[in-house]
Write a protein that holds these residues in place. Structure first.
Motif, PDB file in Angstrom:
ATOM      1  N   ASP A 114       0.834  -1.212   0.000  1.00 37.21           N
ATOM      2  CA  ASP A 114       0.000   0.000   0.000  1.00 37.21           C
ATOM      3  C   ASP A 114       0.867   1.260   0.000  1.00 37.21           C
TER       4      ASP A 114
ATOM      5  N   GLY B 189      -9.410   9.671   1.167  1.00 35.43           N
ATOM      6  CA  GLY B 189      -8.840   8.762   0.166  1.00 35.43           C
ATOM      7  C   GLY B 189      -7.862   9.567  -0.664  1.00 35.43           C
TER       8      GLY B 189
ATOM      9  N   LYS C  71      -9.517   7.615  -5.287  1.00 31.51           N
ATOM     10  CA  LYS C  71      -9.155   6.204  -5.150  1.00 31.51           C
ATOM     11  C   LYS C  71      -9.207   5.908  -3.652  1.00 31.51           C
ATOM     12  N   LYS C  72     -10.008   4.942  -3.291  1.00 32.48           N
ATOM     13  CA  LYS C  72     -10.192   4.651  -1.865  1.00 32.48           C
ATOM     14  C   LYS C  72      -9.817   3.209  -1.542  1.00 32.48           C
ATOM     15  N   ARG C  73      -9.016   3.060  -0.511  1.00 35.06           N
ATOM     16  CA  ARG C  73      -8.607   1.714  -0.095  1.00 35.06           C
ATOM     17  C   ARG C  73      -9.450   1.280   1.099  1.00 35.06           C
TER      18      ARG C  73
ATOM     19  N   ARG D 282      -8.090  -6.821   0.836  1.00 37.02           N
ATOM     20  CA  ARG D 282      -7.839  -5.404   0.648  1.00 37.02           C
ATOM     21  C   ARG D 282      -8.375  -5.030  -0.719  1.00 37.02           C
TER      22      ARG D 282
ATOM     23  N   TYR E  18      -9.548  -1.780  -3.604  1.00 36.54           N
ATOM     24  CA  TYR E  18      -9.479  -0.371  -4.006  1.00 36.54           C
ATOM     25  C   TYR E  18     -10.703  -0.011  -4.828  1.00 36.54           C
TER      26      TYR E  18
ATOM     27  N   TYR F 144     -12.579   3.107  -7.192  1.00 34.44           N
ATOM     28  CA  TYR F 144     -12.440   4.375  -7.895  1.00 34.44           C
ATOM     29  C   TYR F 144     -13.823   5.005  -7.905  1.00 34.44           C
TER      30      TYR F 144
ATOM     31  N   LYS G 255      -6.839  -6.222  -4.012  1.00 31.93           N
ATOM     32  CA  LYS G 255      -5.376  -6.340  -4.048  1.00 31.93           C
ATOM     33  C   LYS G 255      -4.972  -7.752  -3.642  1.00 31.93           C
TER      34      LYS G 255
ATOM     35  N   ASN H 223      -2.078  -2.247  -9.220  1.00 29.80           N
ATOM     36  CA  ASN H 223      -2.591  -0.917  -9.529  1.00 29.80           C
ATOM     37  C   ASN H 223      -2.956  -0.816 -11.021  1.00 29.80           C
TER      38      ASN H 223
END
Lengths: 161, 134
Positions: A130, B44, B57-59, B67, B69, B71, B87, B95
């Motif tokens: 991350d 974010g 972009k938010k995790r 995990r 992500y 958009y 992820k 990414n």
């Protein structure tokens, strides 16, 4: 005095004494080996616990830093004077990510060869991933996307809707 | 606030939810996107240097250990869920590239223009999402 000149009883006593001494040495040796092995095992387990604690603390620190670092993307509009400091921050993040990946590889070898549970190691790897991804995003946001004509055009179009 | 999404997002969520690794995904989505104010949702990584039409972009870290992500675009009183990629887990990937990101932006602009969107609503148990074509 040799065994040859002592009588049978004395010979037996001598043999028993030697055997007893031998057994004593053997038992002491085994005990010492066991103690040594136990100590080494305990030391090893202590080191593993310390390593796990280190990985846990590092993950927590990185995870705490991520949202704080993300907040700089809300510095709108971009202040050009801050760009050198942002560039330095990105380099530090990349540096930390690289050294952390090496740390991960180091512990991964040890944990794998000793069949040690990898929960902390996996969480650490995710935090580092991350961190690396955020460094790439920051580079894009502050240095790449402002020059990306297609991205700028699309944003203008979005704003005009 | 209205939560809307592209068809691609709906398809992806439905695919991921079927997998055990992401079983709690819809619940996590509801807990995050349906309990916060617009300002809170702006947390974010803002990709486009805009507070009025934020491309974010938010995790999220799922309780199931995954995990993920997202958009999203926040504009006026609407939130547009554009893309989701895990992820970790079976469908985990890296990414997305700047080119894919531009394509996403183009896609959402077209969808807003043609109203080709789904309204996203939590069900009565707050565990599943309903997608209603606008």
């Amino acid at each position: 005095m040799s065994l040859m000149v002592v009588n049978r009883n004395q010979q037996k006593e001598r043999l028993d004494a030697i055997l007893e001494a031998l057994q004593e040495v053997t038992v002491r040796g085994a005990a010492s080996k066991e103690q040594d092995l136990e100590k080494r095992t305990n030391d090893f387990l202590d080191q593993i616990l310390k390593a796990k604690e280190f990985l846990k603390t590092q993950s927590a620190k990185i995870n705490e830093l991520l949202p704080q670092t993300e907040e700089i993307t809300a510095f709108i509009p971009i202040n050009e004077e801050l760009l050198p400091a942002i560039e330095e921050l990105i380099k530090s993040m990349e540096g930390l990510a690289s050294s952390s990946i090496r740390t991960y590889a180091h512990y991964n070898r040890i944990f794998t060869s000793n069949s040690i549970d990898k929960a902390e190691l996996k969480a650490y790897k995710q935090s580092v991933a991350d961190l690396k991804e955020l460094a790439t995003d920051l580079k894009d946001i502050f240095f790449v996307l402002p020059q990306d004509e297609e991205f700028q055009r699309l944003n203008k179009e979005l704003g005009a809707l | 606030m209205e939560v809307l999404c592209l068809e691609d997002f709906k398809i992806e969520v439905e695919k991921l939810s079927k997998n055990n690794s992401y079983a709690s995904l819809e619940k996590e989505l509801i807990a995050y996107f349906f309990t916060k104010t617009i300002e809170e949702l702006r947390s974010g990584t803002i990709l486009n240097n805009s507070l009025e039409n934020s491309f974010i972009k938010k995790r999220l870290e799922g309780s199931g250990g995954f995990r993920i992500y997202f958009y999203i675009i926040i504009r006026k009183e609407s939130l547009y869920l554009m893309y989701v990629h895990p992820k970790t887990g079976k469908y985990g990937s890296d990414n997305i590239s700047p080119k894919v990101r531009n394509n996403l932006l183009a896609k959402v602009i077209k969808a807003i223009k043609t109203n080709d969107l789904y309204l996203v609503l939590p069900d009565s148990t707050n565990t599943k999402l309903n997608f209603v074509r606008r």
